[in-house]
Design a protein around this motif. Sequence first.
Motif, PDB file in Angstrom:
ATOM      1  N   LEU A  51       0.831  -1.203   0.000  1.00 15.04           N
ATOM      2  CA  LEU A  51       0.000   0.000   0.000  1.00 15.04           C
ATOM      3  C   LEU A  51       0.866   1.253   0.000  1.00 15.04           C
ATOM      4  O   LEU A  51       0.582   2.225  -0.718  1.00 15.04           O
ATOM      5  CB  LEU A  51      -0.929  -0.018   1.216  1.00 15.04           C
ATOM      6  CG  LEU A  51      -1.846   1.199   1.398  1.00 15.04           C
ATOM      7  CD1 LEU A  51      -2.763   1.368   0.194  1.00 15.04           C
ATOM      8  CD2 LEU A  51      -2.657   1.075   2.678  1.00 15.04           C
ATOM      9  N   LEU A  52       1.923   1.251   0.798  1.00 12.46           N
ATOM     10  CA  LEU A  52       2.814   2.410   0.854  1.00 12.46           C
ATOM     11  C   LEU A  52       3.523   2.623  -0.479  1.00 12.46           C
ATOM     12  O   LEU A  52       3.755   3.768  -0.899  1.00 12.46           O
ATOM     13  CB  LEU A  52       3.823   2.224   1.990  1.00 12.46           C
ATOM     14  CG  LEU A  52       3.237   2.281   3.411  1.00 12.46           C
ATOM     15  CD1 LEU A  52       4.283   1.891   4.438  1.00 12.46           C
ATOM     16  CD2 LEU A  52       2.700   3.678   3.718  1.00 12.46           C
ATOM     17  N   GLU A  53       3.884   1.540  -1.157  1.00 12.02           N
ATOM     18  CA  GLU A  53       4.523   1.656  -2.465  1.00 12.02           C
ATOM     19  C   GLU A  53       3.577   2.303  -3.470  1.00 12.02           C
ATOM     20  O   GLU A  53       3.975   3.193  -4.242  1.00 12.02           O
ATOM     21  CB  GLU A  53       4.953   0.271  -2.961  1.00 12.02           C
ATOM     22  CG  GLU A  53       5.647   0.298  -4.313  1.00 12.02           C
ATOM     23  CD  GLU A  53       6.003  -1.099  -4.814  1.00 12.02           C
ATOM     24  OE1 GLU A  53       6.571  -1.209  -5.913  1.00 12.02           O
ATOM     25  OE2 GLU A  53       5.718  -2.081  -4.081  1.00 12.02           O
ATOM     26  N   GLN A  54       2.301   1.901  -3.435  1.00 16.44           N
ATOM     27  CA  GLN A  54       1.316   2.476  -4.345  1.00 16.44           C
ATOM     28  C   GLN A  54       1.094   3.961  -4.041  1.00 16.44           C
ATOM     29  O   GLN A  54       1.008   4.795  -4.963  1.00 16.44           O
ATOM     30  CB  GLN A  54       0.002   1.710  -4.241  1.00 16.44           C
ATOM     31  CG  GLN A  54       0.073   0.266  -4.716  1.00 16.44           C
ATOM     32  CD  GLN A  54      -1.194  -0.517  -4.392  1.00 16.44           C
ATOM     33  OE1 GLN A  54      -2.072  -0.043  -3.669  1.00 16.44           O
ATOM     34  NE2 GLN A  54      -1.296  -1.729  -4.932  1.00 16.44           N
ATOM     35  N   ALA A 114      12.178   6.427   1.132  1.00 18.70           N
ATOM     36  CA  ALA A 114      11.276   5.487   1.817  1.00 18.70           C
ATOM     37  C   ALA A 114      12.077   4.462   2.602  1.00 18.70           C
ATOM     38  O   ALA A 114      13.124   3.996   2.148  1.00 18.70           O
ATOM     39  CB  ALA A 114      10.370   4.793   0.807  1.00 18.70           C
ATOM     40  N   ASP A 115      11.575   4.126   3.767  1.00 25.78           N
ATOM     41  CA  ASP A 115      12.166   3.096   4.623  1.00 25.78           C
ATOM     42  C   ASP A 115      10.997   2.293   5.201  1.00 25.78           C
ATOM     43  O   ASP A 115      10.324   2.739   6.133  1.00 25.78           O
ATOM     44  CB  ASP A 115      13.001   3.738   5.730  1.00 25.78           C
ATOM     45  CG  ASP A 115      13.662   2.705   6.636  1.00 25.78           C
ATOM     46  OD1 ASP A 115      13.602   1.501   6.305  1.00 25.78           O
ATOM     47  OD2 ASP A 115      14.231   3.101   7.668  1.00 25.78           O
ATOM     48  N   VAL A 116      10.763   1.116   4.627  1.00 25.52           N
ATOM     49  CA  VAL A 116       9.560   0.342   4.951  1.00 25.52           C
ATOM     50  C   VAL A 116       9.942  -1.069   5.392  1.00 25.52           C
ATOM     51  O   VAL A 116      10.700  -1.760   4.695  1.00 25.52           O
ATOM     52  CB  VAL A 116       8.617   0.262   3.732  1.00 25.52           C
ATOM     53  CG1 VAL A 116       7.391  -0.582   4.051  1.00 25.52           C
ATOM     54  CG2 VAL A 116       8.213   1.657   3.282  1.00 25.52           C
ATOM     55  N   LEU A 139       9.216   8.904   3.778  1.00 32.41           N
ATOM     56  CA  LEU A 139       8.154   8.010   4.261  1.00 32.41           C
ATOM     57  C   LEU A 139       8.804   6.849   5.000  1.00 32.41           C
ATOM     58  O   LEU A 139       9.710   6.197   4.473  1.00 32.41           O
ATOM     59  CB  LEU A 139       7.328   7.489   3.090  1.00 32.41           C
ATOM     60  CG  LEU A 139       6.257   6.443   3.409  1.00 32.41           C
ATOM     61  CD1 LEU A 139       5.173   7.032   4.282  1.00 32.41           C
ATOM     62  CD2 LEU A 139       5.663   5.872   2.127  1.00 32.41           C
ATOM     63  N   LYS A 140       8.332   6.591   6.236  1.00 27.28           N
ATOM     64  CA  LYS A 140       8.936   5.523   7.044  1.00 27.28           C
ATOM     65  C   LYS A 140       7.842   4.698   7.709  1.00 27.28           C
ATOM     66  O   LYS A 140       6.886   5.232   8.265  1.00 27.28           O
ATOM     67  CB  LYS A 140       9.871   6.123   8.097  1.00 27.28           C
ATOM     68  CG  LYS A 140      10.647   5.082   8.884  1.00 27.28           C
ATOM     69  CD  LYS A 140      11.626   5.740   9.846  1.00 27.28           C
ATOM     70  CE  LYS A 140      12.443   4.697  10.610  1.00 27.28           C
ATOM     71  NZ  LYS A 140      13.402   5.328  11.560  1.00 27.28           N
ATOM     72  N   TRP A 141       8.013   3.359   7.636  1.00 29.45           N
ATOM     73  CA  TRP A 141       7.111   2.402   8.289  1.00 29.45           C
ATOM     74  C   TRP A 141       7.980   1.475   9.120  1.00 29.45           C
ATOM     75  O   TRP A 141       8.758   0.702   8.601  1.00 29.45           O
ATOM     76  CB  TRP A 141       6.312   1.633   7.242  1.00 29.45           C
ATOM     77  CG  TRP A 141       5.467   0.501   7.758  1.00 29.45           C
ATOM     78  CD1 TRP A 141       5.648  -0.825   7.505  1.00 29.45           C
ATOM     79  CD2 TRP A 141       4.320   0.586   8.611  1.00 29.45           C
ATOM     80  NE1 TRP A 141       4.683  -1.578   8.129  1.00 29.45           N
ATOM     81  CE2 TRP A 141       3.850  -0.735   8.823  1.00 29.45           C
ATOM     82  CE3 TRP A 141       3.647   1.641   9.214  1.00 29.45           C
ATOM     83  CZ2 TRP A 141       2.735  -1.004   9.603  1.00 29.45           C
ATOM     84  CZ3 TRP A 141       2.532   1.358  10.003  1.00 29.45           C
ATOM     85  CH2 TRP A 141       2.090   0.047  10.194  1.00 29.45           C
TER      86      TRP A 141
END
Length: 431
Positions: free
Chosen positions: A287-290, A307-309, A344-346
């Motif tokens: 979802l974060l990639e989209q 991004a760091d997921v 963006l970080k998850w």
Amino acid sequence: MKQVSFLRAAALPSLIWLVIVAVLSWFVPVWVGLALVIAFLVWQLSNHYRELHHFALWLTHPTSKNVPSGHGVWTDIFAKLYAMRRMDEKHEAQLAEWLERFQNTMRHLPDGVVLMDKSSHLEWCNPVAEQHFEFSLARDRGHRMLNLVREPKLIEYIRAAQYDAPMKMSYLSRQLEVTLIEFEEESVILVSRDITETERVDAMRRDFIANASHELRTPLTVISGFLEYAQDPDAMANTPVEEQQRQMKLMHRQAEHMTILVSDMLMLSRLESEMRVEDVDIDMPRLLEQQLIAAQALSNGQHEFMADVVQVKLRGSHQEIDSVITNLLSNAVRYTPAGGVISLKWSVTQEGAVLSVSDTGVGIAPEHLPRLTERFYRVNKDQSRASKGTGLGLAIVKHVLIRHQAELKIHSNVGEGSTFIVQFPKERLLK
């Protein structure tokens, strides 16, 4: 309890002793018989005096436990007193129990209750009233309410004795609604209700209606103006095709803005009215990639994305979590100048999972941070409208997170950018 018989308990024993003394007087000198009679009477009087003394001592602390036993007629008298005192103590215990239950009920009421006399002297109040008016029952009992609460509006209200007519007032940073109730002949009750939150919600509702009307009126005015212009054949004949196309595009943008605004308002209404969350397994990395791809498209190459997921899934509403990420990323793009960086970080912590969106944008002043999640609240109205924001994005984020037991934290410095941090509880994680 049988009635006390004076003849049986007092007169009869005395007559028997007098008969005995009279019989003895036949065998002894007269003066000896008289002396015996006097001695007998003195003895009887001393007995009664002793019982009267016991009775007087009992009256200083009349309880059923210390009633004298008594002798002769006093036995029945004290027995009667014991029965009457036991009955009184039973009634007193029942009254005390009812009073305690009443006061305990008053203590747990959400409203403040003040009992005072007609001269406004404080007789009793519950803890809520102590909080509302900041006085103490233990310290201020007997003092006049008008001296304890020096609020002219309340003083005038009490003096006017406007019974059963509620009055709103501001006192000690609270909004209170007070009602005066006549109670018995010499007492009155003052009921106070904290309506601070209610007034705040009402103010927010009024602002929401006003802002929503304004937001809808602006694009409608533009569309209505162009349509009215289009109805004039002469004006349209003299308008170049390029200008007509520009007007059509502008009307389309305004209609699109209204569509998004109405959609956000409906979503907010749904989030507030629906209690149940349709939980599903959300593939957060995907979802974060989209969402990152969509944000890059919105940026049109003007920003750098990082991004760091971690590979951790989340349990929740896919549509609602999707709206949270969309709003946070779109806000970062809108309020970050060209050339800025959006991160963006998850990640996972001991408390749960953390989603953070950081930017190097214009930043937000500290006085605006507490109100960012209010509907239609904008730090810079001109900039917000220019960026096509509806003013409802962060309000939607707030309500979605409440439904998912999550928390939003905002860190920002003017000119240095902002970081929006969402903390999800560990109960919603799926590894």
